[in-house]
Design an enzyme around this catalytic site. Sequence first.
Site, short mmCIF file in Angstrom:
data_model
loop_
_atom_site.label_atom_id
_atom_site.label_comp_id
_atom_site.label_asym_id
_atom_site.label_seq_id
_atom_site.Cartn_x
_atom_site.Cartn_y
_atom_site.Cartn_z
N ARG A 276 0.84 -1.20 0.00
CA ARG A 276 0.00 0.00 0.00
C ARG A 276 0.86 1.24 0.00
O ARG A 276 1.97 1.24 0.50
CB ARG A 276 -0.90 0.04 1.25
CG ARG A 276 -2.11 -0.87 1.21
CD ARG A 276 -3.13 -0.46 0.16
NE ARG A 276 -3.37 0.97 0.08
CZ ARG A 276 -4.25 1.64 0.79
NH1 ARG A 276 -5.01 1.03 1.65
NH2 ARG A 276 -4.38 2.94 0.64
N ARG B 188 2.92 4.58 -16.28
CA ARG B 188 3.30 4.04 -17.59
C ARG B 188 4.54 4.75 -18.13
O ARG B 188 5.46 4.13 -18.65
CB ARG B 188 2.15 4.16 -18.59
CG ARG B 188 1.48 2.86 -18.90
CD ARG B 188 0.51 2.94 -20.06
NE ARG B 188 -0.50 3.99 -19.98
CZ ARG B 188 -1.57 3.96 -19.22
NH1 ARG B 188 -1.78 2.95 -18.40
NH2 ARG B 188 -2.44 4.94 -19.24
N CYS C 242 -7.24 2.90 -12.67
CA CYS C 242 -7.54 4.03 -11.79
C CYS C 242 -9.01 3.99 -11.39
O CYS C 242 -9.86 3.56 -12.17
CB CYS C 242 -7.25 5.35 -12.49
SG CYS C 242 -5.56 5.56 -13.02
N GLU D 212 -11.73 7.28 -5.19
CA GLU D 212 -11.85 6.91 -3.78
C GLU D 212 -13.22 7.35 -3.27
O GLU D 212 -13.80 8.32 -3.76
CB GLU D 212 -10.73 7.63 -2.99
CG GLU D 212 -10.58 7.19 -1.58
CD GLU D 212 -9.93 5.82 -1.44
OE1 GLU D 212 -10.21 5.16 -0.43
OE2 GLU D 212 -9.16 5.41 -2.32
N ARG E 83 -3.86 7.19 -3.84
CA ARG E 83 -3.52 5.95 -3.14
C ARG E 83 -3.18 4.88 -4.16
O ARG E 83 -3.62 4.95 -5.30
CB ARG E 83 -4.69 5.48 -2.28
CG ARG E 83 -5.01 6.38 -1.10
CD ARG E 83 -6.31 5.93 -0.42
NE ARG E 83 -6.58 6.63 0.80
CZ ARG E 83 -7.23 7.78 0.90
NH1 ARG E 83 -7.64 8.40 -0.21
NH2 ARG E 83 -7.46 8.35 2.07
N TYR F 86 3.85 5.91 2.73
CA TYR F 86 2.91 7.02 2.88
C TYR F 86 3.74 8.30 2.93
O TYR F 86 4.58 8.45 3.83
CB TYR F 86 2.06 6.86 4.13
CG TYR F 86 1.11 5.70 3.99
CD1 TYR F 86 -0.20 5.90 3.57
CD2 TYR F 86 1.53 4.39 4.21
CE1 TYR F 86 -1.07 4.84 3.40
CE2 TYR F 86 0.67 3.32 4.04
CZ TYR F 86 -0.62 3.55 3.63
OH TYR F 86 -1.48 2.49 3.45
N ARG G 137 -1.61 6.57 7.94
CA ARG G 137 -1.06 5.39 8.61
C ARG G 137 0.21 5.78 9.35
O ARG G 137 1.31 5.40 8.97
CB ARG G 137 -0.75 4.30 7.59
CG ARG G 137 -1.96 3.62 6.97
CD ARG G 137 -2.82 2.84 7.97
NE ARG G 137 -2.11 1.86 8.76
CZ ARG G 137 -1.99 0.57 8.47
NH1 ARG G 137 -2.53 0.10 7.37
NH2 ARG G 137 -1.34 -0.23 9.26
#
Length: 120
Positions: free
Chosen positions: A7, A63, A74, A77, A89, A107, A115
């Site tokens: 992540r 890419r 894509c 969210e 994210r 992050y 986080r």
Amino acid sequence: MTVRAIRGAIQIDRDDPGLMKEAVVELMSEILSSNSLAPKDLISVLFTCTPDLVSDFPAASARAMGMERVPLICAVEMAVPHSLPRTIRTLVHCHTPREQEEISHIYLRGAVTLRKDIAQ
């Protein structure tokens, strides 16, 4: 080799294609570097953006940095009230010899608040 998921997230100052590209390159470069990965190790990459980011596709930047053979997608969210704005994210699926506890989740910038327990 084992399949693992990594992540990551990064926040940008405003919705601008140049800022998005810079942020995606920074985030993906750090994920690859911190986990000793190359594009050939990636299975797929999912990007999400908060609804306030519409100027470009994060996958286009990935890419352009050598991931043209990696399946990329894509999505938007969820628009949760009071969530961190202008955030990109990612969820990276990869082949790696690392154990789960050896994976570095990344992050960056304002996204460290998402986080704090594992932010770089």
